[in-house]
Design a protein around this motif. Structure first.
Motif, PDB file in Angstrom:
ATOM      1  N   PRO A 165      15.818   5.447 -12.613  1.00 56.27           N
ATOM      2  CA  PRO A 165      16.619   4.368 -12.006  1.00 56.27           C
ATOM      3  C   PRO A 165      15.897   3.714 -10.814  1.00 56.27           C
ATOM      4  O   PRO A 165      14.871   4.226 -10.365  1.00 56.27           O
ATOM      5  N   PRO A 166      16.412   2.608 -10.303  1.00 57.87           N
ATOM      6  CA  PRO A 166      15.757   1.914  -9.193  1.00 57.87           C
ATOM      7  C   PRO A 166      15.635   2.786  -7.932  1.00 57.87           C
ATOM      8  O   PRO A 166      16.533   3.569  -7.640  1.00 57.87           O
ATOM      9  N   GLY A 167      14.522   2.646  -7.257  1.00 57.54           N
ATOM     10  CA  GLY A 167      14.355   3.243  -5.925  1.00 57.54           C
ATOM     11  C   GLY A 167      13.901   4.682  -5.897  1.00 57.54           C
ATOM     12  O   GLY A 167      13.794   5.287  -4.829  1.00 57.54           O
ATOM     13  N   VAL A 168      13.604   5.272  -7.071  1.00 54.73           N
ATOM     14  CA  VAL A 168      13.238   6.697  -7.090  1.00 54.73           C
ATOM     15  C   VAL A 168      11.732   6.938  -6.925  1.00 54.73           C
ATOM     16  O   VAL A 168      11.297   8.090  -6.946  1.00 54.73           O
ATOM     17  N   GLY A 169      10.959   5.859  -6.773  1.00 50.83           N
ATOM     18  CA  GLY A 169       9.534   6.049  -6.461  1.00 50.83           C
ATOM     19  C   GLY A 169       8.573   5.776  -7.609  1.00 50.83           C
ATOM     20  O   GLY A 169       7.395   6.122  -7.524  1.00 50.83           O
ATOM     21  N   LYS A 170       9.041   5.109  -8.655  1.00 48.32           N
ATOM     22  CA  LYS A 170       8.165   4.820  -9.795  1.00 48.32           C
ATOM     23  C   LYS A 170       6.978   3.936  -9.384  1.00 48.32           C
ATOM     24  O   LYS A 170       5.831   4.260  -9.675  1.00 48.32           O
ATOM     25  N   SER A 171       7.288   2.824  -8.717  1.00 50.33           N
ATOM     26  CA  SER A 171       6.208   1.904  -8.320  1.00 50.33           C
ATOM     27  C   SER A 171       5.311   2.561  -7.284  1.00 50.33           C
ATOM     28  O   SER A 171       4.083   2.382  -7.310  1.00 50.33           O
ATOM     29  N   HIS A 172       5.927   3.326  -6.393  1.00 54.88           N
ATOM     30  CA  HIS A 172       5.151   4.023  -5.357  1.00 54.88           C
ATOM     31  C   HIS A 172       4.069   4.885  -6.016  1.00 54.88           C
ATOM     32  O   HIS A 172       2.879   4.794  -5.666  1.00 54.88           O
ATOM     33  N   LEU A 173       4.480   5.692  -6.994  1.00 56.14           N
ATOM     34  CA  LEU A 173       3.520   6.593  -7.646  1.00 56.14           C
ATOM     35  C   LEU A 173       2.505   5.823  -8.490  1.00 56.14           C
ATOM     36  O   LEU A 173       1.320   6.177  -8.521  1.00 56.14           O
TER      37      LEU A 173
ATOM     38  N   GLU B 127      -0.129  10.747  -0.417  1.00 58.52           N
ATOM     39  CA  GLU B 127       0.195  11.612   0.728  1.00 58.52           C
ATOM     40  C   GLU B 127       1.538  11.230   1.359  1.00 58.52           C
ATOM     41  O   GLU B 127       2.158  12.037   2.033  1.00 58.52           O
ATOM     42  N   GLU B 128       1.935   9.992   1.152  1.00 58.25           N
ATOM     43  CA  GLU B 128       3.205   9.538   1.753  1.00 58.25           C
ATOM     44  C   GLU B 128       4.411   9.900   0.884  1.00 58.25           C
ATOM     45  O   GLU B 128       5.544   9.670   1.294  1.00 58.25           O
ATOM     46  N   PHE B 129       4.151  10.388  -0.307  1.00 61.52           N
ATOM     47  CA  PHE B 129       5.267  10.651  -1.219  1.00 61.52           C
ATOM     48  C   PHE B 129       5.924  11.984  -0.890  1.00 61.52           C
ATOM     49  O   PHE B 129       5.271  13.019  -0.805  1.00 61.52           O
ATOM     50  N   ASP B 130       7.228  11.956  -0.700  1.00 59.40           N
ATOM     51  CA  ASP B 130       7.995  13.153  -0.340  1.00 59.40           C
ATOM     52  C   ASP B 130       8.456  13.853  -1.630  1.00 59.40           C
ATOM     53  O   ASP B 130       9.452  13.471  -2.225  1.00 59.40           O
ATOM     54  N   PHE B 131       7.697  14.857  -2.029  1.00 59.68           N
ATOM     55  CA  PHE B 131       8.007  15.568  -3.271  1.00 59.68           C
ATOM     56  C   PHE B 131       9.231  16.465  -3.115  1.00 59.68           C
ATOM     57  O   PHE B 131       9.856  16.830  -4.100  1.00 59.68           O
ATOM     58  N   GLU B 132       9.550  16.815  -1.883  1.00 59.88           N
ATOM     59  CA  GLU B 132      10.737  17.649  -1.672  1.00 59.88           C
ATOM     60  C   GLU B 132      12.003  16.844  -1.933  1.00 59.88           C
ATOM     61  O   GLU B 132      12.961  17.342  -2.515  1.00 59.88           O
ATOM     62  N   PHE B 133      11.977  15.593  -1.509  1.00 54.43           N
ATOM     63  CA  PHE B 133      13.142  14.741  -1.764  1.00 54.43           C
ATOM     64  C   PHE B 133      13.296  14.505  -3.258  1.00 54.43           C
ATOM     65  O   PHE B 133      14.398  14.488  -3.784  1.00 54.43           O
ATOM     66  N   GLN B 134      12.157  14.341  -3.932  1.00 55.24           N
ATOM     67  CA  GLN B 134      12.184  13.996  -5.359  1.00 55.24           C
ATOM     68  C   GLN B 134      11.912  15.246  -6.202  1.00 55.24           C
ATOM     69  O   GLN B 134      10.834  15.425  -6.737  1.00 55.24           O
TER      70      GLN B 134
ATOM     71  N   SER C 298      18.331   6.897  -5.150  1.00 58.46           N
ATOM     72  CA  SER C 298      17.342   5.970  -4.607  1.00 58.46           C
ATOM     73  C   SER C 298      16.900   6.432  -3.225  1.00 58.46           C
ATOM     74  O   SER C 298      17.718   6.823  -2.393  1.00 58.46           O
ATOM     75  N   TYR C 299      15.598   6.376  -3.004  1.00 56.15           N
ATOM     76  CA  TYR C 299      15.048   6.734  -1.693  1.00 56.15           C
ATOM     77  C   TYR C 299      15.496   5.721  -0.630  1.00 56.15           C
ATOM     78  O   TYR C 299      15.708   6.067   0.516  1.00 56.15           O
ATOM     79  N   ARG C 300      15.664   4.504  -1.058  1.00 57.87           N
ATOM     80  CA  ARG C 300      16.128   3.454  -0.128  1.00 57.87           C
ATOM     81  C   ARG C 300      17.517   3.808   0.414  1.00 57.87           C
ATOM     82  O   ARG C 300      17.801   3.635   1.591  1.00 57.87           O
ATOM     83  N   LEU C 301      18.351   4.334  -0.472  1.00 61.68           N
ATOM     84  CA  LEU C 301      19.710   4.719  -0.100  1.00 61.68           C
ATOM     85  C   LEU C 301      19.666   5.865   0.903  1.00 61.68           C
ATOM     86  O   LEU C 301      20.390   5.873   1.893  1.00 61.68           O
TER      87      LEU C 301
ATOM     88  N   LYS D 296       0.862  -1.188   0.000  1.00 70.44           N
ATOM     89  CA  LYS D 296       0.000   0.000   0.000  1.00 70.44           C
ATOM     90  C   LYS D 296       0.895   1.234   0.000  1.00 70.44           C
ATOM     91  O   LYS D 296       1.720   1.421   0.884  1.00 70.44           O
ATOM     92  N   LYS D 297       0.752   2.041  -1.042  1.00 75.64           N
ATOM     93  CA  LYS D 297       1.526   3.286  -1.141  1.00 75.64           C
ATOM     94  C   LYS D 297       0.564   4.400  -1.504  1.00 75.64           C
ATOM     95  O   LYS D 297      -0.188   4.269  -2.470  1.00 75.64           O
ATOM     96  N   MET D 298       0.582   5.468  -0.710  1.00 72.11           N
ATOM     97  CA  MET D 298      -0.356   6.559  -0.928  1.00 72.11           C
ATOM     98  C   MET D 298       0.372   7.793  -1.452  1.00 72.11           C
ATOM     99  O   MET D 298       1.547   8.000  -1.162  1.00 72.11           O
TER     100      MET D 298
END
Ligand code: ADP
Length: 189
Positions: free
Chosen positions: A47-55, A12-19, A176-179, A8-10
């Protein structure tokens, strides 16, 4: 209607400032779901981990909340199932079944190349949905590299032609956000 998502990814949880490579207004506009009603597509690249699947999932959840039928699948699974249907002579039926969903999310195109049969199946699917129902797609490969995924530049161009005619492409750059999360915890990477 309930849609099945791997996590579950919403929005509202996405940090647009980071990205910062993403224009929040573009995502907010997509969240109005006009793209679904216009049978338009969304492609998230990066690239991997930047939030594609999240969005992709978050937009899928927005659609599901609005009562729109959504189907999420990973590319490998989808291709495997289409290939089995093709061998059984029921590819057309399988693709028609997927037309029940106004939004089809195909996650992670590009990690594994397709064989000729897989490329053919995906082409059929995208052609069928063209101007009828939406596809949300994520890929770690730029459009210029899709010829390598399909191992056939002609079929890759034909898929892109249909996919991109009515489409919003979100090009995500950066780390990557994971990083980032690991760095925050002080774990050496
Ligand atoms: P990708 O599909 O681009 O490989 P994911 O969407 O799977 O990446 O993101 C990896 C992880 O980082 C997920 O847990 C996701 O929720 C999180 N994530 C990525 N970008 C962001 C962001 N900008 N704000 C909040 N979480 C993020």
């Amino acid at each position: 209607k309930s849609a099945v998502f791997p996590v579950k990814k919403m929005l509202e949880e996405f940090d647009f400032e980071f990205q910062s490579s993403i224009d929040k207004k573009v995502i907010e506009d997509l969240a109005t779901l006009r793209f679904v009603h216009n049978a338009e597509n969304i492609v998230l690249l990066g690239p991997p981990g930047v939030g594609k699947s999240h969005l992709a999932i978050a937009l899928g959840i927005e659609a599901a909340k609005a009562g729109i039928s959504v189907y999420f699948t990973n590319t490998g699974n989808l291709i495997d199932r289409l290939k089995i249907a093709d061998r059984e002579g029921i590819l057309e039926k399988k693709i028609r079944d997927l037309m029940k969903f106004k939004v089809l999310i195909i996650d992670e195109i590009g990690y594994l190349p397709f064989d000729e049969e897989g490329a053919h199946c995906l082409f059929q699917l995208i052609s069928r949905r063209y101007e009828k129902s939406s596809v949300i797609l994520t890929s770690n490969k730029s459009y210029g590299e899709w010829g390598e995924i399909f191992k056939d530049h002609v079929i890759a161009a034909a898929v892109l032609d249909r996919l991109l005619h009515h489409c919003t492409t979100i090009n995500i750059k950066g780390e990557s956000y994971r990083l980032k999360e690991r760095k925050k915890q002080g774990i050496k990477t």
